[in-house]
Design a protein around this motif. Structure first.
Motif, mmCIF file in Angstrom:
data_model
loop_
_atom_site.group_PDB
_atom_site.id
_atom_site.type_symbol
_atom_site.label_atom_id
_atom_site.label_comp_id
_atom_site.label_asym_id
_atom_site.label_seq_id
_atom_site.Cartn_x
_atom_site.Cartn_y
_atom_site.Cartn_z
ATOM 1 N N GLU A 60 0.817 -1.210 0.000
ATOM 2 C CA GLU A 60 0.000 0.000 0.000
ATOM 3 C C GLU A 60 0.855 1.266 0.000
ATOM 4 O OE1 GLU A 60 -3.096 0.122 -0.712
ATOM 5 O OE2 GLU A 60 -3.249 -2.059 -0.748
ATOM 6 N N GLN A 61 2.012 1.219 0.625
ATOM 7 C CA GLN A 61 2.904 2.380 0.585
ATOM 8 C C GLN A 61 3.415 2.619 -0.829
ATOM 9 O OE1 GLN A 61 3.616 4.789 2.999
ATOM 10 N NE2 GLN A 61 1.772 3.706 3.625
ATOM 11 N N ARG A 63 2.042 1.620 -3.547
ATOM 12 C CA ARG A 63 0.925 2.018 -4.389
ATOM 13 C C ARG A 63 0.697 3.538 -4.295
ATOM 14 N NH1 ARG A 63 -4.240 -1.227 -5.427
ATOM 15 N NH2 ARG A 63 -3.673 -2.515 -3.660
ATOM 16 N N ALA A 64 0.986 4.089 -3.138
ATOM 17 C CA ALA A 64 0.823 5.533 -2.936
ATOM 18 C C ALA A 64 2.024 6.314 -3.442
ATOM 19 C CB ALA A 64 0.600 5.823 -1.450
ATOM 20 N N ARG A 176 -2.352 11.840 1.437
ATOM 21 C CA ARG A 176 -1.978 10.594 0.754
ATOM 22 C C ARG A 176 -1.728 9.501 1.808
ATOM 23 N NH1 ARG A 176 2.259 12.852 -2.152
ATOM 24 N NH2 ARG A 176 3.705 11.743 -0.787
ATOM 25 N N HIS A 177 -1.057 9.904 2.869
ATOM 26 C CA HIS A 177 -0.813 8.931 3.936
ATOM 27 C C HIS A 177 -2.114 8.506 4.604
ATOM 28 C CE1 HIS A 177 3.456 9.962 3.528
ATOM 29 N NE2 HIS A 177 3.639 8.751 4.036
ATOM 30 N N SER A 180 -3.859 6.080 2.258
ATOM 31 C CA SER A 180 -3.163 4.790 2.130
ATOM 32 C C SER A 180 -3.261 3.995 3.431
ATOM 33 C CB SER A 180 -1.702 4.992 1.716
ATOM 34 O OG SER A 180 -0.965 5.619 2.743
ATOM 35 N N TYR A 239 -3.658 8.512 -6.362
ATOM 36 C CA TYR A 239 -2.893 9.195 -5.328
ATOM 37 C C TYR A 239 -2.305 10.526 -5.776
ATOM 38 C CZ TYR A 239 -3.369 5.376 -1.997
ATOM 39 O OH TYR A 239 -3.878 4.454 -1.115
ATOM 40 N N LEU A 245 -8.230 13.037 -2.802
ATOM 41 C CA LEU A 245 -7.686 12.690 -1.491
ATOM 42 C C LEU A 245 -8.199 13.626 -0.410
ATOM 43 C CD1 LEU A 245 -3.994 11.641 -2.162
ATOM 44 C CD2 LEU A 245 -6.105 10.335 -2.426
#
Length: 445
Positions: A60-61, A63-64, A176-177, A180, A239, A245
């Motif tokens: 997932e990180q 992917r972001a 974004r964090h 995610s 993202y 977002l």
RNA sequence: CGGGCUGUAGCGCAGCUUGGUAGCGCGUCCGUCUGGGGGACGGAAGGUCGUGAGUUCGAAUCUCGCCAGCCCGACCA
């Protein structure tokens, strides 16, 4: 995996030192062994779960758009003296001196080190934005470790750091964090609620903690029950889409949700009474935007379009990877044992051979074991010469989501049994149908 | 760091008050019978009684020191 070749030292009795469900069950299921206060060895099955969680976090990180790397556990004291935290951090930080009398510390976090890496290599706004992260063991010398891996001294944590030119860019990184993280927890089968939090020793202005609701949580939380219904589902997330977002952040943070540290009775009172909830929660992540707190004193500057040297805007973002193992069990267990969500289960299904040594039962189990393995289900085959009751109890304890029961009685009718751990519901079916069903369940994983 | 408690076999515990050289259950190993929810029987292995000193003819037991772990609180992800 065949159980007779595995290392799964399960305990029938509860170890005296374990107070809460996750700690008790991790010990009983042979996942961990305590080494000293707050420090644990991860035995094969516990390690397998830990690695699965780690894997989901990595995916997932990335992917972001965040970049994986690895920083050391031991850090030089000089960096921390530069930021002023060597003295500020207190006795929680484990300090070590090497043979050359150099002061080192076992890192509790990595802001200083990442800032040092950044300032050495980045000098222009053209190299921004940048977000780096790693998953590494940390150490905080807690005065009173407790609750097993939920509050250990040594713990595995994902920590990420964003570097941006402007506050607006840094807020985008923050969002974004947040998104995610929501996705990460959702994939693990956890409901984690972002709550406005206090910043603590990391420092900063904008910060949210992610809390999993559980009776044994360390924080008291207050929230609007409307957040409980929110889910990302399979919505497509871009993202790079700032508006999207920001909208998701708004969706999740609009309802009231705060920990006791930032709780505001007056604001809470505005929530419709039937939706007001107070509960306890386990913190499984936290995100911070702290601007130039480290970049300024440590000289992490870049040249902007106007040719001026300006400090970068930063944030740091953590997920408690090892703590999540405990949090998952707190959220998913019953009186018989653990109930793993499919996203993190150490094995996809357990095969129970009720009559080890019976030619038909052995053959059917071997066949299922081979086919389920080939289908990516990653089964655990209990091929011990134990009685049915013992095998069932072990399976219930270790909590695999699905149990395949194979015995002479069913085989005489051409069927085996599939039981769902969570509901206890059983269904008889042919081996072919069973393989197809499990293959489909785990196809997405 | 304050308050409380506990260290006896891999795990859970008894024995300590009233000193006489260690026991139970589970687990482990071997064997037989069993076989759809931790089964039965027979046999076996496994202990510096946390550690150091003291008292005593003699200490798991009494006294003091130290170490480790757990619980509550403060703190903390």
């Amino acid at each position: 995996m065949r159980l007779t070749r595995y290392f799964l030292p399960v305990l029938k009795e509860t170890p005296a030192d374990a107070q809460i469900a996750s700690h008790r069950l991790m010990l009983r299921a042979g996942m961990i062994q305590q080494s000293s206060a707050g420090i644990y060895s991860w035995l094969p099955m516990g390690y397998k779960v830990l690695r699965r969680i780690e894997q989901i976090v990595h995916e997932e990180q990335q992917r972001a758009g965040h970049l994986p790397m690895l920083m050391p556990t031991l850090q030089p004291a000089e960096l921390w003296r530069e930021s002023g935290r060597y003295d500020a951090y207190g006795p929680e930080m484990l300090r070590i001196r090497d043979r050359h009398k150099r002061d080192l510390l076992y890192g509790p976090t990595n802001e200083e080190m990442i800032t040092d890496i950044f300032r050495t290599h980045v000098s222009s706004y053209r190299q921004l934005p940048l977000t780096l992260y790693h998953i590494q063991w940390k150490f905080r010398d807690e005065v009173r470790p407790r609750f097993g891996v939920m509050r250990g001294r040594e713990f595995l944590m994902k920590d990420g750091y964003n570097f941006d030119l402007t506050p607006e860019d840094a807020i985008h990184a923050y969002n974004r964090h947040m998104v995610s993280y929501l996705r990460t927890y959702e994939r693990m089968g956890l409901k984690a609620i972002p709550m406005r939090a206090a910043s603590g020793p990391i420092g900063g202005d904008d910060t949210h903690e992610f809390l999993v609701l559980a009776e044994t949580g360390e924080s008291e939380v207050f929230y609007d029950s409307a957040v409980e219904d929110l889910t990302l589902g399979d919505r497509a997330i871009d993202y790079d889409d700032r508006a999207q977002l920001a909208a998701i952040r708004e969706e999740w943070t609009a309802p009231y949700a705060r920990t006791d540290e930032t709780h505001d009775e007056a604001l809470f009172a505005q929530v419709p009474e039937e939706r007001r909830r107070s509960a306890r929660g386990i913190e499984v992540g936290q995100i911070f935007y702290f601007g130039t707190k480290y970049s300024e004193p440590m000289g992490a500057l870049v040249t902007n379009e106007a040719g001026e040297r300006v400090p970068v805007h930063m944030g740091s973002h953590g997920i408690g990877v090892s703590r999540l193992v405990g949090a998952l069990i707190e959220a998913h267990h019953d009186e018989r044992g653990i109930v793993w969500p499919e996203g993190v289960t150490p094995f996809g299904a357990g095969i129970v051979n009720l009559r080890q040594g019976d030619a038909a039962a052995d053959a059917a189990c071997e066949d299922l074991y081979a086919r389920l393995s080939a289908a990516g289900v990653d089964p655990l085959y209990d091929d011990r010469s134990e009685r049915a009751g013992a095998k069932f109890a072990t399976m219930d304890l270790i909590g695999l989501p699905w149990r395949v029961t194979v015995g002479p009685r069913g085989l005489a009718n051409g069927v085996v049994e599939l039981t769902e751990r969570r509901t206890g519901r059983s269904e008889e079916m042919t081996p072919d149908a069973l393989v197809a069903r499990l293959a489909q369940i785990y196809a997405a994983r």
